[in-house]
Write a protein that holds these residues in place. Structure first.
Motif, short mmCIF file in Angstrom:
data_model
loop_
_atom_site.label_atom_id
_atom_site.label_comp_id
_atom_site.label_asym_id
_atom_site.label_seq_id
_atom_site.Cartn_x
_atom_site.Cartn_y
_atom_site.Cartn_z
N SER A 74 20.37 20.03 40.70
CA SER A 74 20.00 19.79 42.23
C SER A 74 19.32 21.11 42.63
CB SER A 74 20.91 19.30 42.99
OG SER A 74 22.03 20.11 43.03
N VAL A 75 19.54 22.20 42.07
CA VAL A 75 18.90 23.51 42.57
C VAL A 75 17.52 23.90 42.32
CG1 VAL A 75 21.39 24.52 42.40
CG2 VAL A 75 19.57 24.78 40.58
N PRO A 76 16.97 24.54 42.96
CA PRO A 76 15.59 24.84 42.74
C PRO A 76 15.22 25.37 41.35
CG PRO A 76 16.09 26.03 44.57
CD PRO A 76 17.23 25.06 44.23
N CYS A 77 14.15 24.91 40.74
CA CYS A 77 13.75 25.57 39.46
C CYS A 77 12.49 26.09 39.37
CB CYS A 77 14.01 24.38 38.16
SG CYS A 77 15.52 23.82 38.05
N GLN A 78 12.05 27.15 38.70
CA GLN A 78 10.78 27.82 38.68
C GLN A 78 10.38 27.83 37.09
OE1 GLN A 78 10.88 31.36 40.52
NE2 GLN A 78 11.69 32.60 38.59
N LEU A 79 9.27 27.62 36.92
CA LEU A 79 8.67 27.27 35.12
C LEU A 79 7.49 28.33 35.02
CD1 LEU A 79 8.73 25.95 32.49
CD2 LEU A 79 7.16 24.33 33.36
N GLY A 80 7.39 28.90 34.12
CA GLY A 80 6.21 29.73 33.61
C GLY A 80 5.99 29.30 32.11
N GLY A 81 4.93 29.58 31.48
CA GLY A 81 4.47 29.29 30.11
C GLY A 81 3.50 28.26 29.96
N GLY A 82 2.40 28.35 29.77
CA GLY A 82 1.33 27.46 29.49
C GLY A 82 0.76 26.82 30.48
N ILE A 83 1.14 27.41 32.00
CA ILE A 83 0.40 26.65 33.12
C ILE A 83 -0.97 27.16 33.47
CG2 ILE A 83 0.71 25.99 35.42
CD1 ILE A 83 4.01 26.35 34.83
N ARG A 84 -1.92 26.76 33.06
CA ARG A 84 -3.38 27.46 33.16
C ARG A 84 -4.46 26.71 33.91
NH1 ARG A 84 -2.78 30.23 27.99
NH2 ARG A 84 -0.84 31.35 28.10
N ASP A 85 -4.23 25.57 34.47
CA ASP A 85 -5.13 25.03 35.36
C ASP A 85 -4.43 24.25 36.67
OD1 ASP A 85 -4.17 22.28 34.28
OD2 ASP A 85 -5.46 22.71 32.72
N MET A 86 -5.23 24.02 37.48
CA MET A 86 -4.85 23.18 38.81
C MET A 86 -4.06 21.88 38.27
SD MET A 86 -4.47 23.71 41.97
CE MET A 86 -5.53 24.86 42.65
N ALA A 87 -4.65 21.13 37.62
CA ALA A 87 -3.92 19.86 37.17
C ALA A 87 -2.67 20.14 36.73
CB ALA A 87 -4.84 19.11 35.94
N ALA A 88 -2.38 21.07 35.95
CA ALA A 88 -0.96 21.25 35.40
C ALA A 88 0.00 21.80 36.61
CB ALA A 88 -1.02 22.40 34.38
N GLY A 96 8.93 17.79 40.70
CA GLY A 96 10.16 18.47 41.19
C GLY A 96 10.34 19.90 40.98
N LEU A 97 9.45 20.48 40.28
CA LEU A 97 9.65 21.91 40.17
C LEU A 97 9.53 22.50 41.66
CD1 LEU A 97 7.74 23.32 37.14
CD2 LEU A 97 10.15 23.40 37.81
N ALA A 98 10.26 23.62 41.85
CA ALA A 98 10.00 24.33 43.14
C ALA A 98 8.95 25.39 43.02
CB ALA A 98 11.67 24.93 43.62
N ARG A 99 8.67 25.83 41.81
CA ARG A 99 7.59 26.69 41.79
C ARG A 99 7.25 27.05 40.50
NH1 ARG A 99 10.21 31.66 45.11
NH2 ARG A 99 11.47 32.23 43.13
N VAL A 100 6.02 27.25 40.36
CA VAL A 100 5.44 27.46 39.16
C VAL A 100 4.94 28.93 39.02
CG1 VAL A 100 4.31 25.38 38.91
CG2 VAL A 100 2.86 27.15 40.12
N ILE A 101 5.19 29.43 37.79
CA ILE A 101 4.79 30.98 37.46
C ILE A 101 3.52 31.09 36.61
CG2 ILE A 101 5.56 33.12 36.59
CD1 ILE A 101 8.44 31.63 36.73
#
Length: 240
Positions: A74-88, A96-101
Motif C-alpha cells: 500500500s505504500v507508494p512505489c517509484q519505478l525506473g528502467g526502460g520507460i522511454r515514451d509518454m505512453a509508457a 498505480g505507480l506513484a512516480r516514474v523515473i
C-alpha cells in the motif's frame, strides 16, 4: 529524509548488481512482491523499483513482477528502467505507480520529460546516473559527455518531483555513498535529491543526513538484504 529500499528486477527475480554489471547479479529473492511486503512490514514509507532488463531493452520487461508488487503493498512505489515514451509513462502511472523515473530519455529527449512533468505533477523523477561525474545511459552501458549537474539543471524549472543521483562506481560495492558529489548536486539545484549507490551502513546514512545539503532521501539495496542495515532502525534514524 526518506529511506527507499531498492528492489532491482532481473528475469523476474529480486537481485543486486555490482556497479550495474548484469553478469554480476546476486539473486536475493525469487518473489519480489514478498520482498516488497517484507520491507513495508519493517516500516518503509516508499519502495524503489528498477526494471534492469527494461533499462537495456528500452521497454518494460519485468512488468508482471512490478504489477504484483503494486497489488501487494500500500505504500507508494517509484519505478525506473526502460520507460522511454509518454505512453509508457501514462500506462505505469495508471497502474498505480506513484512516480516514474526517467533516465536515458532525460538525455535523449528532455522535452518529453518536461511534458510528462507538466502532465503528471509530482509524479515524474529524473535519474541522474553518473560515472566519474559524467552521465551514463542505456542501463549504464553508454557514457555521455554531459555532467550530472548539467543534466540536473536542464530540469530546474520543469516541475520534476526529484532527482535520483546514483554514483555508478559505488553502486552495489558496499563502499559508502559519494557524499561530496551528492551534496554538491543538491546544492546546485532546487529540485529534491535522493542519494543512491553505496549506502551500506547506518553511518553512511548519518553522513548523508549531516552533509549540509537538503537531501530528500537515500536508496539502499544490498545492505538491507545482507543485514548490514536494519530497515526499521534506518527509517527511524532518517525520520529523527
Amino acid at each position: 529524509m526518506i529511506l527507499y529500499p531498492a528492489i532491482d528486477l532481473k528475469d523476474g527475480q529480486c537481485v543486486r548488481l555490482l556497479r550495474g554489471a548484469m553478469e554480476a547479479a546476486t539473486v536475493f529473492n525469487d518473489d519480489p512482491a514478498a520482498q516488497a511486503e517484507a520491507f513495508v512490514s519493517a516500516g518503509c514509507e516508499w519502495v524503489h523499483l528498477v526494471d534492469l532488463n527494461g533499462a537495456f531493452a528500452g521497454r518494460a520487461v519485468n512488468a508482471a513482477a512490478v504489477e504484483a508488487i503494486l497489488a501487494r503493498v500500500s505504500v507508494p512505489c517509484q519505478l525506473g528502467g526502460g520507460i522511454r515514451d509518454m505512453a509508457a509513462i501514462e500506462a505505469w502511472l495508471g497502474k498505480g505507480l506513484a512516480r516514474v523515473i526517467l533516465g536515458t530519455v532525460a538525455v535523449r529527449d528532455p522535452a518529453l520529460v518536461k511534458a510528462a512533468a507538466r502532465a503528471f505533477p509530482g509524479r515524474v523523477a529524473v535519474g541522474v546516473d553518473a560515472r566519474a561525474g559524467m552521465v551514463a545511459v542505456e542501463g549504464w552501458a553508454e557514457n555521455t559527455d554531459i555532467s550530472a549537474l548539467d543534466l540536473a539543471r536542464r530540469f530546474e524549472d520543469a516541475g520534476v518531483a526529484a532527482l535520483i543521483y546514483t554514483d555508478i562506481d559505488r553502486d552495489g560495492a558496499m563502499q559508502g555513498p559519494n557524499v561530496e558529489a551528492t551534496a554538491a548536486l543538491a546544492r546546485g539545484v532546487s529540485i529534491p535529491v535522493i542519494a543512491s549507490g553505496g549506502v551500506s551502513s547506518l553511518d553512511d546514512l548519518r553522513a548523508l543526513k549531516a552533509c549540509g545539503a537538503p537531501l530528500d532521501g537515500a536508496i539502499s539495496g544490498r545492505a538491507l538484504y545482507d543485514g548490514r542495515i536494519d530497515l526499521a532502525e534506518a527509517v527511524a534514524l532518517l525520520r529523527g
